[in-house]
Design a protein around this motif. Structure first.
Motif, PDB file in Angstrom:
ATOM      1  N   VAL A  29       0.834  -1.193   0.000  1.00 54.95           N
ATOM      2  CA  VAL A  29       0.000   0.000   0.000  1.00 54.95           C
ATOM      3  C   VAL A  29       0.872   1.248   0.000  1.00 54.95           C
ATOM      4  CG1 VAL A  29      -1.626   1.321   1.381  1.00 54.95           C
ATOM      5  CG2 VAL A  29      -1.961  -1.117   1.100  1.00 54.95           C
ATOM      6  N   GLU A  30       1.922   1.243   0.817  1.00 57.06           N
ATOM      7  CA  GLU A  30       2.814   2.395   0.883  1.00 57.06           C
ATOM      8  C   GLU A  30       3.614   2.545  -0.398  1.00 57.06           C
ATOM      9  OE1 GLU A  30       5.253   1.800   4.257  1.00 57.06           O
ATOM     10  OE2 GLU A  30       3.728   2.429   5.673  1.00 57.06           O
ATOM     11  N   GLY A  31       3.985   1.440  -1.010  1.00 53.22           N
ATOM     12  CA  GLY A  31       4.770   1.495  -2.232  1.00 53.22           C
ATOM     13  C   GLY A  31       6.226   1.830  -1.997  1.00 53.22           C
ATOM     14  N   GLY A  32       6.663   1.791  -0.764  1.00 51.62           N
ATOM     15  CA  GLY A  32       8.027   2.185  -0.457  1.00 51.62           C
ATOM     16  C   GLY A  32       9.005   1.035  -0.423  1.00 51.62           C
ATOM     17  N   GLY A  33       8.544  -0.172  -0.464  1.00 51.88           N
ATOM     18  CA  GLY A  33       9.441  -1.315  -0.394  1.00 51.88           C
ATOM     19  C   GLY A  33       9.846  -1.611   1.029  1.00 51.88           C
ATOM     20  N   PRO A  34      10.951  -2.309   1.227  1.00 55.28           N
ATOM     21  CA  PRO A  34      11.376  -2.665   2.581  1.00 55.28           C
ATOM     22  C   PRO A  34      11.835  -1.444   3.377  1.00 55.28           C
ATOM     23  CG  PRO A  34      13.010  -3.364   0.989  1.00 55.28           C
ATOM     24  CD  PRO A  34      11.836  -2.849   0.208  1.00 55.28           C
ATOM     25  N   ILE A  35      11.777  -1.561   4.686  1.00 56.42           N
ATOM     26  CA  ILE A  35      12.168  -0.474   5.575  1.00 56.42           C
ATOM     27  C   ILE A  35      13.674  -0.265   5.476  1.00 56.42           C
ATOM     28  CG2 ILE A  35      12.236   0.286   7.979  1.00 56.42           C
ATOM     29  CD1 ILE A  35       9.735  -1.459   8.412  1.00 56.42           C
ATOM     30  N   ARG A  36      14.091   0.988   5.334  1.00 57.02           N
ATOM     31  CA  ARG A  36      15.510   1.319   5.209  1.00 57.02           C
ATOM     32  C   ARG A  36      15.921   2.289   6.307  1.00 57.02           C
ATOM     33  NH1 ARG A  36      14.556   3.158  -0.786  1.00 57.02           N
ATOM     34  NH2 ARG A  36      13.458   4.624   0.498  1.00 57.02           N
ATOM     35  N   LYS A  37      17.227   2.407   6.524  1.00 49.25           N
ATOM     36  CA  LYS A  37      17.741   3.371   7.486  1.00 49.25           C
ATOM     37  C   LYS A  37      17.559   4.780   6.936  1.00 49.25           C
ATOM     38  CE  LYS A  37      21.336   2.577   9.934  1.00 49.25           C
ATOM     39  NZ  LYS A  37      22.701   2.379  10.391  1.00 49.25           N
ATOM     40  N   VAL A  38      17.400   5.755   7.819  1.00 45.41           N
ATOM     41  CA  VAL A  38      17.217   7.143   7.416  1.00 45.41           C
ATOM     42  C   VAL A  38      18.571   7.740   7.084  1.00 45.41           C
ATOM     43  CG1 VAL A  38      16.444   9.409   8.186  1.00 45.41           C
ATOM     44  CG2 VAL A  38      15.172   7.368   8.843  1.00 45.41           C
ATOM     45  N   ASN A  39      18.677   8.334   5.904  1.00 45.31           N
ATOM     46  CA  ASN A  39      19.899   9.015   5.494  1.00 45.31           C
ATOM     47  C   ASN A  39      19.609  10.513   5.507  1.00 45.31           C
ATOM     48  OD1 ASN A  39      22.277   9.862   4.432  1.00 45.31           O
ATOM     49  ND2 ASN A  39      22.154   8.658   2.557  1.00 45.31           N
ATOM     50  N   MET A  40      20.143  11.219   6.491  1.00 46.28           N
ATOM     51  CA  MET A  40      19.822  12.635   6.669  1.00 46.28           C
ATOM     52  C   MET A  40      20.300  13.488   5.498  1.00 46.28           C
ATOM     53  SD  MET A  40      18.040  13.217   9.365  1.00 46.28           S
ATOM     54  CE  MET A  40      18.273  14.889   9.914  1.00 46.28           C
ATOM     55  N   SER A  41      21.355  13.080   4.803  1.00 47.93           N
ATOM     56  CA  SER A  41      21.857  13.905   3.702  1.00 47.93           C
ATOM     57  C   SER A  41      20.911  13.876   2.498  1.00 47.93           C
ATOM     58  CB  SER A  41      23.246  13.443   3.279  1.00 47.93           C
ATOM     59  OG  SER A  41      23.195  12.122   2.794  1.00 47.93           O
ATOM     60  N   GLU A  42      19.988  12.915   2.437  1.00 45.45           N
ATOM     61  CA  GLU A  42      19.028  12.841   1.340  1.00 45.45           C
ATOM     62  C   GLU A  42      17.712  13.545   1.661  1.00 45.45           C
ATOM     63  OE1 GLU A  42      18.492   8.737   0.514  1.00 45.45           O
ATOM     64  OE2 GLU A  42      20.467   8.509  -0.407  1.00 45.45           O
ATOM     65  N   MET A  43      17.546  14.024   2.882  1.00 47.21           N
ATOM     66  CA  MET A  43      16.311  14.680   3.283  1.00 47.21           C
ATOM     67  C   MET A  43      16.278  16.112   2.743  1.00 47.21           C
ATOM     68  SD  MET A  43      14.424  12.823   5.209  1.00 47.21           S
ATOM     69  CE  MET A  43      14.503  11.308   6.079  1.00 47.21           C
ATOM     70  N   PRO A  44      15.076  16.697   2.588  1.00 45.34           N
ATOM     71  CA  PRO A  44      14.982  18.111   2.215  1.00 45.34           C
ATOM     72  C   PRO A  44      15.577  18.989   3.321  1.00 45.34           C
ATOM     73  CG  PRO A  44      12.858  17.019   1.969  1.00 45.34           C
ATOM     74  CD  PRO A  44      13.779  16.048   2.626  1.00 45.34           C
ATOM     75  N   LYS A  45      16.096  20.152   2.927  1.00 42.27           N
ATOM     76  CA  LYS A  45      16.791  21.023   3.884  1.00 42.27           C
ATOM     77  C   LYS A  45      15.967  21.382   5.118  1.00 42.27           C
ATOM     78  CE  LYS A  45      20.255  23.136   0.984  1.00 42.27           C
ATOM     79  NZ  LYS A  45      20.781  24.393   0.440  1.00 42.27           N
ATOM     80  N   PRO A  46      14.700  21.805   5.007  1.00 44.27           N
ATOM     81  CA  PRO A  46      13.957  22.152   6.230  1.00 44.27           C
ATOM     82  C   PRO A  46      13.810  20.975   7.193  1.00 44.27           C
ATOM     83  CG  PRO A  46      12.808  22.991   4.308  1.00 44.27           C
ATOM     84  CD  PRO A  46      13.918  22.128   3.805  1.00 44.27           C
ATOM     85  N   LEU A  47      13.553  19.811   6.653  1.00 45.19           N
ATOM     86  CA  LEU A  47      13.410  18.633   7.506  1.00 45.19           C
ATOM     87  C   LEU A  47      14.743  18.245   8.131  1.00 45.19           C
ATOM     88  CD1 LEU A  47      11.342  16.599   8.456  1.00 45.19           C
ATOM     89  CD2 LEU A  47      11.881  15.196   6.485  1.00 45.19           C
ATOM     90  N   ARG A  48      15.820  18.375   7.370  1.00 43.52           N
ATOM     91  CA  ARG A  48      17.157  18.060   7.878  1.00 43.52           C
ATOM     92  C   ARG A  48      17.536  19.021   9.002  1.00 43.52           C
ATOM     93  NH1 ARG A  48      21.753  18.757   3.674  1.00 43.52           N
ATOM     94  NH2 ARG A  48      19.851  18.852   2.472  1.00 43.52           N
ATOM     95  N   TYR A  49      17.284  20.326   8.799  1.00 41.15           N
ATOM     96  CA  TYR A  49      17.618  21.306   9.836  1.00 41.15           C
ATOM     97  C   TYR A  49      16.770  21.097  11.094  1.00 41.15           C
ATOM     98  CZ  TYR A  49      20.253  23.724   6.213  1.00 41.15           C
ATOM     99  OH  TYR A  49      21.142  24.043   5.223  1.00 41.15           O
ATOM    100  N   PHE A  50      15.495  20.719  10.907  1.00 41.77           N
ATOM    101  CA  PHE A  50      14.649  20.420  12.060  1.00 41.77           C
ATOM    102  C   PHE A  50      15.212  19.232  12.844  1.00 41.77           C
ATOM    103  CE2 PHE A  50      11.101  18.040  13.923  1.00 41.77           C
ATOM    104  CZ  PHE A  50      10.608  18.995  14.798  1.00 41.77           C
ATOM    105  N   GLY A  51      15.661  18.202  12.161  1.00 36.90           N
ATOM    106  CA  GLY A  51      16.243  17.036  12.825  1.00 36.90           C
ATOM    107  C   GLY A  51      17.518  17.386  13.572  1.00 36.90           C
ATOM    108  N   THR A  55      18.322  20.355  14.709  1.00 37.21           N
ATOM    109  CA  THR A  55      17.958  21.217  15.838  1.00 37.21           C
ATOM    110  C   THR A  55      17.395  20.385  16.988  1.00 37.21           C
ATOM    111  OG1 THR A  55      17.440  22.997  14.288  1.00 37.21           O
ATOM    112  CG2 THR A  55      16.569  23.204  16.512  1.00 37.21           C
ATOM    113  N   LEU A  56      16.554  19.430  16.664  1.00 41.16           N
ATOM    114  CA  LEU A  56      15.993  18.566  17.700  1.00 41.16           C
ATOM    115  C   LEU A  56      17.085  17.753  18.400  1.00 41.16           C
ATOM    116  CD1 LEU A  56      13.139  18.013  18.723  1.00 41.16           C
ATOM    117  CD2 LEU A  56      13.082  16.032  17.222  1.00 41.16           C
ATOM    118  N   ALA A  57      18.036  17.229  17.642  1.00 38.80           N
ATOM    119  CA  ALA A  57      19.140  16.470  18.233  1.00 38.80           C
ATOM    120  C   ALA A  57      20.003  17.367  19.114  1.00 38.80           C
ATOM    121  CB  ALA A  57      19.978  15.823  17.141  1.00 38.80           C
ATOM    122  N   ALA A  58      20.251  18.607  18.666  1.00 38.20           N
ATOM    123  CA  ALA A  58      21.068  19.540  19.451  1.00 38.20           C
ATOM    124  C   ALA A  58      20.367  19.906  20.760  1.00 38.20           C
ATOM    125  CB  ALA A  58      21.365  20.791  18.635  1.00 38.20           C
TER     126      ALA A  58
END
Length: 76
Positions: free
Chosen positions: A33-55, A57-60
């Motif tokens: 249903v999702e069409g995403g295939g198997p679950i993968r690890k999150v690669n922050m360098s592939e995320m969009p800039k606003p989402l990456r900066y939010f992540g 900031t949250l970690a900091a």
């Protein structure tokens, strides 16, 4: 009288193909249903800039909070 060579009795005679991807049969429908295939690890360098900066900031904030708690405990 010759005896058979039984040094590797427990090894299979042929190599078996190993499937490296894990598939949970209970999750197949959800993954289709999702069409995403198997679950993968999150690669922050592939995320969009606003989402990456939010992540980042949250970690900091999390790390600074832990550091403040440890320092306040150590100073008191």
């Amino acid at each position: 009288m010759s005896y058979p060579n039984n040094t590797h009795e427990t090894q299979p005679e042929t190599e078996r193909a190993v499937d490296e991807t894990y598939r949970d049969i209970n999750m197949d429908g959800i993954q289709r249903v999702e069409g995403g295939g198997p679950i993968r690890k999150v690669n922050m360098s592939e995320m969009p800039k606003p989402l990456r900066y939010f992540g980042y900031t949250l970690a900091a904030i999390l790390l600074l909070g832990i550091l403040i708690l440890l320092l306040s405990d150590w100073l008191s």
